[in-house]
Scaffold this motif. Sequence first.
Motif, PDB file in Angstrom:
ATOM      1  N   GLU A   1       0.832  -1.208   0.000  1.00 31.47           N
ATOM      2  CA  GLU A   1       0.000   0.000   0.000  1.00 31.47           C
ATOM      3  C   GLU A   1       0.866   1.258   0.000  1.00 31.47           C
ATOM      4  O   GLU A   1       0.537   2.230  -0.690  1.00 31.47           O
ATOM      5  CB  GLU A   1      -0.932  -0.008   1.203  1.00 31.47           C
ATOM      6  N   ASP A   2       1.973   1.243   0.747  1.00 35.49           N
ATOM      7  CA  ASP A   2       2.891   2.383   0.760  1.00 35.49           C
ATOM      8  C   ASP A   2       3.473   2.614  -0.629  1.00 35.49           C
ATOM      9  O   ASP A   2       3.573   3.756  -1.088  1.00 35.49           O
ATOM     10  CB  ASP A   2       4.030   2.167   1.761  1.00 35.49           C
ATOM     11  N   LEU A   3       3.857   1.541  -1.297  1.00 38.91           N
ATOM     12  CA  LEU A   3       4.415   1.662  -2.639  1.00 38.91           C
ATOM     13  C   LEU A   3       3.369   2.202  -3.603  1.00 38.91           C
ATOM     14  O   LEU A   3       3.657   3.105  -4.398  1.00 38.91           O
ATOM     15  CB  LEU A   3       4.944   0.310  -3.134  1.00 38.91           C
ATOM     16  N   MET A   4       2.162   1.682  -3.540  1.00 36.32           N
ATOM     17  CA  MET A   4       1.104   2.158  -4.433  1.00 36.32           C
ATOM     18  C   MET A   4       0.805   3.635  -4.182  1.00 36.32           C
ATOM     19  O   MET A   4       0.604   4.395  -5.126  1.00 36.32           O
ATOM     20  CB  MET A   4      -0.161   1.314  -4.258  1.00 36.32           C
ATOM     21  N   SER A   5       0.806   4.050  -2.924  1.00 36.78           N
ATOM     22  CA  SER A   5       0.586   5.462  -2.608  1.00 36.78           C
ATOM     23  C   SER A   5       1.698   6.325  -3.183  1.00 36.78           C
ATOM     24  O   SER A   5       1.441   7.391  -3.752  1.00 36.78           O
ATOM     25  CB  SER A   5       0.511   5.664  -1.093  1.00 36.78           C
ATOM     26  N   ALA A   6       2.945   5.868  -3.040  1.00 38.11           N
ATOM     27  CA  ALA A   6       4.078   6.624  -3.585  1.00 38.11           C
ATOM     28  C   ALA A   6       3.961   6.734  -5.101  1.00 38.11           C
ATOM     29  O   ALA A   6       4.209   7.803  -5.674  1.00 38.11           O
ATOM     30  CB  ALA A   6       5.393   5.951  -3.198  1.00 38.11           C
ATOM     31  N   LEU A   7       3.570   5.658  -5.755  1.00 33.63           N
ATOM     32  CA  LEU A   7       3.419   5.689  -7.212  1.00 33.63           C
ATOM     33  C   LEU A   7       2.302   6.637  -7.642  1.00 33.63           C
ATOM     34  O   LEU A   7       2.442   7.354  -8.643  1.00 33.63           O
ATOM     35  CB  LEU A   7       3.154   4.279  -7.748  1.00 33.63           C
ATOM     36  N   GLU A   8       1.214   6.674  -6.894  1.00 37.21           N
ATOM     37  CA  GLU A   8       0.119   7.588  -7.212  1.00 37.21           C
ATOM     38  C   GLU A   8       0.576   9.041  -7.108  1.00 37.21           C
ATOM     39  O   GLU A   8       0.252   9.864  -7.965  1.00 37.21           O
ATOM     40  CB  GLU A   8      -1.066   7.337  -6.286  1.00 37.21           C
ATOM     41  N   VAL A   9       1.330   9.349  -6.066  1.00 32.91           N
ATOM     42  CA  VAL A   9       1.847  10.710  -5.889  1.00 32.91           C
ATOM     43  C   VAL A   9       2.779  11.067  -7.039  1.00 32.91           C
ATOM     44  O   VAL A   9       2.702  12.158  -7.609  1.00 32.91           O
ATOM     45  CB  VAL A   9       2.573  10.846  -4.529  1.00 32.91           C
ATOM     46  N   ILE A  10       3.661  10.142  -7.401  1.00 29.61           N
ATOM     47  CA  ILE A  10       4.601  10.382  -8.501  1.00 29.61           C
ATOM     48  C   ILE A  10       3.851  10.636  -9.801  1.00 29.61           C
ATOM     49  O   ILE A  10       4.172  11.554 -10.558  1.00 29.61           O
ATOM     50  CB  ILE A  10       5.590   9.209  -8.648  1.00 29.61           C
ATOM     51  N   GLU A  11       2.845   9.834 -10.082  1.00 31.31           N
ATOM     52  CA  GLU A  11       2.108   9.952 -11.345  1.00 31.31           C
ATOM     53  C   GLU A  11       1.376  11.282 -11.485  1.00 31.31           C
ATOM     54  O   GLU A  11       1.080  11.710 -12.591  1.00 31.31           O
ATOM     55  CB  GLU A  11       1.124   8.796 -11.501  1.00 31.31           C
ATOM     56  N   GLU A  12       1.100  11.950 -10.388  1.00 28.75           N
ATOM     57  CA  GLU A  12       0.404  13.235 -10.433  1.00 28.75           C
ATOM     58  C   GLU A  12       1.340  14.401 -10.719  1.00 28.75           C
ATOM     59  O   GLU A  12       0.883  15.519 -10.961  1.00 28.75           O
ATOM     60  CB  GLU A  12      -0.322  13.475  -9.109  1.00 28.75           C
ATOM     61  N   GLN A  13       2.640  14.159 -10.724  1.00 31.67           N
ATOM     62  CA  GLN A  13       3.621  15.228 -10.914  1.00 31.67           C
ATOM     63  C   GLN A  13       3.890  15.472 -12.401  1.00 31.67           C
ATOM     64  O   GLN A  13       3.676  14.593 -13.227  1.00 31.67           O
ATOM     65  CB  GLN A  13       4.925  14.852 -10.212  1.00 31.67           C
ATOM     66  N   PRO A  14       4.385  16.676 -12.722  1.00 29.13           N
ATOM     67  CA  PRO A  14       4.801  16.948 -14.108  1.00 29.13           C
ATOM     68  C   PRO A  14       5.913  15.989 -14.529  1.00 29.13           C
ATOM     69  O   PRO A  14       6.644  15.450 -13.683  1.00 29.13           O
ATOM     70  CB  PRO A  14       5.325  18.388 -14.055  1.00 29.13           C
ATOM     71  N   LEU A  15       6.060  15.787 -15.827  1.00 25.68           N
ATOM     72  CA  LEU A  15       6.969  14.778 -16.355  1.00 25.68           C
ATOM     73  C   LEU A  15       8.391  14.894 -15.808  1.00 25.68           C
ATOM     74  O   LEU A  15       8.962  13.890 -15.370  1.00 25.68           O
ATOM     75  CB  LEU A  15       6.991  14.834 -17.883  1.00 25.68           C
ATOM     76  N   ALA A  16       8.983  16.067 -15.827  1.00 30.23           N
ATOM     77  CA  ALA A  16      10.369  16.214 -15.360  1.00 30.23           C
ATOM     78  C   ALA A  16      10.498  15.826 -13.886  1.00 30.23           C
ATOM     79  O   ALA A  16      11.445  15.128 -13.501  1.00 30.23           O
ATOM     80  CB  ALA A  16      10.849  17.634 -15.571  1.00 30.23           C
ATOM     81  N   GLU A  17       9.561  16.241 -13.078  1.00 29.01           N
ATOM     82  CA  GLU A  17       9.586  15.887 -11.658  1.00 29.01           C
ATOM     83  C   GLU A  17       9.310  14.398 -11.466  1.00 29.01           C
ATOM     84  O   GLU A  17       9.867  13.765 -10.571  1.00 29.01           O
ATOM     85  CB  GLU A  17       8.566  16.719 -10.888  1.00 29.01           C
ATOM     86  N   ARG A  18       8.451  13.856 -12.305  1.00 27.76           N
ATOM     87  CA  ARG A  18       8.118  12.431 -12.229  1.00 27.76           C
ATOM     88  C   ARG A  18       9.367  11.577 -12.470  1.00 27.76           C
ATOM     89  O   ARG A  18       9.608  10.603 -11.762  1.00 27.76           O
ATOM     90  CB  ARG A  18       7.059  12.116 -13.290  1.00 27.76           C
ATOM     91  N   ALA A  19      10.157  11.974 -13.464  1.00 23.86           N
ATOM     92  CA  ALA A  19      11.375  11.219 -13.765  1.00 23.86           C
ATOM     93  C   ALA A  19      12.314  11.220 -12.566  1.00 23.86           C
ATOM     94  O   ALA A  19      12.867  10.167 -12.199  1.00 23.86           O
ATOM     95  CB  ALA A  19      12.063  11.818 -14.989  1.00 23.86           C
ATOM     96  N   ASN A  20      12.496  12.364 -11.933  1.00 26.60           N
ATOM     97  CA  ASN A  20      13.358  12.440 -10.751  1.00 26.60           C
ATOM     98  C   ASN A  20      12.790  11.631  -9.593  1.00 26.60           C
ATOM     99  O   ASN A  20      13.526  10.974  -8.856  1.00 26.60           O
ATOM    100  CB  ASN A  20      13.559  13.897 -10.329  1.00 26.60           C
ATOM    101  N   ALA A  21      11.479  11.676  -9.423  1.00 21.40           N
ATOM    102  CA  ALA A  21      10.837  10.931  -8.342  1.00 21.40           C
ATOM    103  C   ALA A  21      10.976   9.428  -8.558  1.00 21.40           C
ATOM    104  O   ALA A  21      11.239   8.677  -7.612  1.00 21.40           O
ATOM    105  CB  ALA A  21       9.368  11.323  -8.227  1.00 21.40           C
TER     106      ALA A  21
END
Length: 54
Positions: free
Chosen positions: A11-31
Amino acid sequence: MSTDEADARREDLMSALEVIEEQPLAERANAYAGLHDHLARRLESGPRDLTPGS
């Protein structure tokens, strides 16, 4: 690891992935790179020999 612990980690991993997916592309890549590094460190710190009978 108990089933409850595994479920919590999943669940922690899925939450982290959801947060990452909501970010702009450049930030998503870094995340994703940061998440990869974190998971790689956890994997490296785990047991080394998982062969049956060891």
